[in-house]
Enzyme design. Structure first.
Site, short mmCIF file in Angstrom:
data_model
loop_
_atom_site.label_atom_id
_atom_site.label_comp_id
_atom_site.label_asym_id
_atom_site.label_seq_id
_atom_site.Cartn_x
_atom_site.Cartn_y
_atom_site.Cartn_z
N ASP A 47 14.91 35.19 14.07
CA ASP A 47 14.54 34.12 13.16
C ASP A 47 15.47 34.08 11.94
O ASP A 47 15.38 33.17 11.12
CB ASP A 47 13.07 34.20 12.76
CG ASP A 47 12.70 35.50 12.04
OD1 ASP A 47 13.58 36.36 11.85
OD2 ASP A 47 11.51 35.65 11.69
N SER A 48 16.38 35.04 11.88
CA SER A 48 17.46 34.99 10.88
C SER A 48 18.30 33.73 11.05
O SER A 48 19.07 33.36 10.15
CB SER A 48 18.34 36.23 10.99
OG SER A 48 18.70 36.49 12.34
N ASP A 86 12.61 36.05 18.77
CA ASP A 86 11.84 36.41 17.58
C ASP A 86 10.69 35.41 17.38
O ASP A 86 10.95 34.20 17.25
CB ASP A 86 12.76 36.35 16.35
CG ASP A 86 12.72 37.62 15.53
OD1 ASP A 86 11.80 38.44 15.71
OD2 ASP A 86 13.63 37.79 14.70
N LYS A 116 9.80 39.48 20.12
CA LYS A 116 9.69 40.46 19.04
C LYS A 116 8.80 39.90 17.96
O LYS A 116 8.87 38.71 17.63
CB LYS A 116 11.07 40.79 18.45
CG LYS A 116 11.01 41.84 17.32
CD LYS A 116 12.39 42.21 16.81
CE LYS A 116 12.99 41.19 15.90
NZ LYS A 116 12.23 41.02 14.62
N GLU A 118 6.78 41.05 14.01
CA GLU A 118 6.76 41.99 12.89
C GLU A 118 5.35 42.49 12.61
O GLU A 118 4.38 41.77 12.80
CB GLU A 118 7.33 41.33 11.64
CG GLU A 118 8.77 40.89 11.76
CD GLU A 118 9.29 40.20 10.51
OE1 GLU A 118 10.46 39.74 10.55
OE2 GLU A 118 8.56 40.12 9.51
N GLU A 185 13.69 48.73 10.33
CA GLU A 185 14.61 48.08 9.40
C GLU A 185 14.47 48.65 8.00
O GLU A 185 13.35 48.76 7.47
CB GLU A 185 14.38 46.56 9.36
CG GLU A 185 15.34 45.85 8.42
CD GLU A 185 15.33 44.35 8.53
OE1 GLU A 185 16.05 43.70 7.74
OE2 GLU A 185 14.61 43.82 9.40
#
Length: 246
Positions: A47-48, A86, A116, A118, A185
């Site tokens: 999602d960056s 993401d 993925k 978070e 991270e």
């Protein structure tokens, strides 16, 4: 020997045999083709992309539609790498059933092999639901960019004994929930190394030292194509942005 499609079993064997796992982001067909030709193990459609491709100030505004658009492009450019999509902010936090549906779209419409998301122990029920649906999940703890406002910005996590223990408990919970791998991270190197040794699943570090089972970098950071945000831990192998300006 001819190349074969990378699988979760291949990634697990690399950890078991002490061989490092390589992972890079890609957001479009051309980038995916380059990363795949370089024989990188895992491609993350992160999602960056909200920051490096769409010009947002953070990853928070990224939508499911935007993620799926980029995932489809990456899938078309990837033959061998294991692909991970993401899950964007609010695509999995509100409701487990919605999270399962959205995760399924990454495979069904986005062409990804896994997703993925978070979070630590608070997302365990969601991960368990997604895994029960037959969708592989990569976890992500430490600095979680979608929650960076709550964390006080882009700061190293796990610097105290209490917070390091909290991260370890999160990692163990995510493994027990069925994650096949875990991103660490911005975690101190000794903490990341200790977590990697405790887990049976592979860990992928970004700003977490060499003790992880693999490393991930953002495509645009690696090649010097994005200078708005430059974390200290990023290793830059080229400065193509300056070359393009020249």
């Amino acid at each position: 020997m001819s190349r074969k499609k990378v699988t979760i079993l291949d990634l697990q064997r690399k950890k078991d045999n002490g061989r490092p796992i390589t992972m890079l982001t890609a957001y479009d067909f051309t980038g995916a083709t380059l990363v795949d030709k370089a024989e990188i193990d895992v491609i993350l459609v992160g999602d960056s992309l909200g920051m490096v491709m769409l010009g947002y100030n953070s990853t928070v505004p990224v939508t499911m539609a935007e993620m799926l658009h980029h995932c489809r492009a990456v899938a078309r450019g990837t033959q061998y790498a294991f692909t991970v999509g993401d899950m964007p902010f609010l695509s999995y936090q509100a409701d487990a059933a919605e999270a399962v549906r959205n995760a399924g779209l990454f495979l069904k419409e986005g062409g990804m092999a896994a997703v993925k998301l978070e979070g630590g122990r608070e997302v365990v029920p969601t991960i368990e639901a997604i895994v029960r649906a037959g969708i592989p999940v990569m976890g992500h703890i430490g600095l979680t960019p979608q929650s960076q406002s709550k964390l006080g910005g882009y700061r190293i996590q796990g610097k105290t004994a209490v917070s390091a223990h909290h991260l370890l408990q999160d990692a163990l919970a995510l493994e027990a929930a069925g994650c096949f791998s875990l991103v660490l991270e911005a975690v101190p190197e000794p903490v990341a190394a200790a977590i990697s040794q405790k887990l049976t699943i592979p860990t992928i570090g970004i700003g977490a030292g060499a003790g992880c089972d693999g490393q991930v970098l953002v495509f645009h950071d690696l090649l010097g194509l994005f200078d708005r945000l430059q974390p200290r831990f990023v290793k830059q192998y080229a400065n193509l942005g300056q070359a393009a300006l020249d």
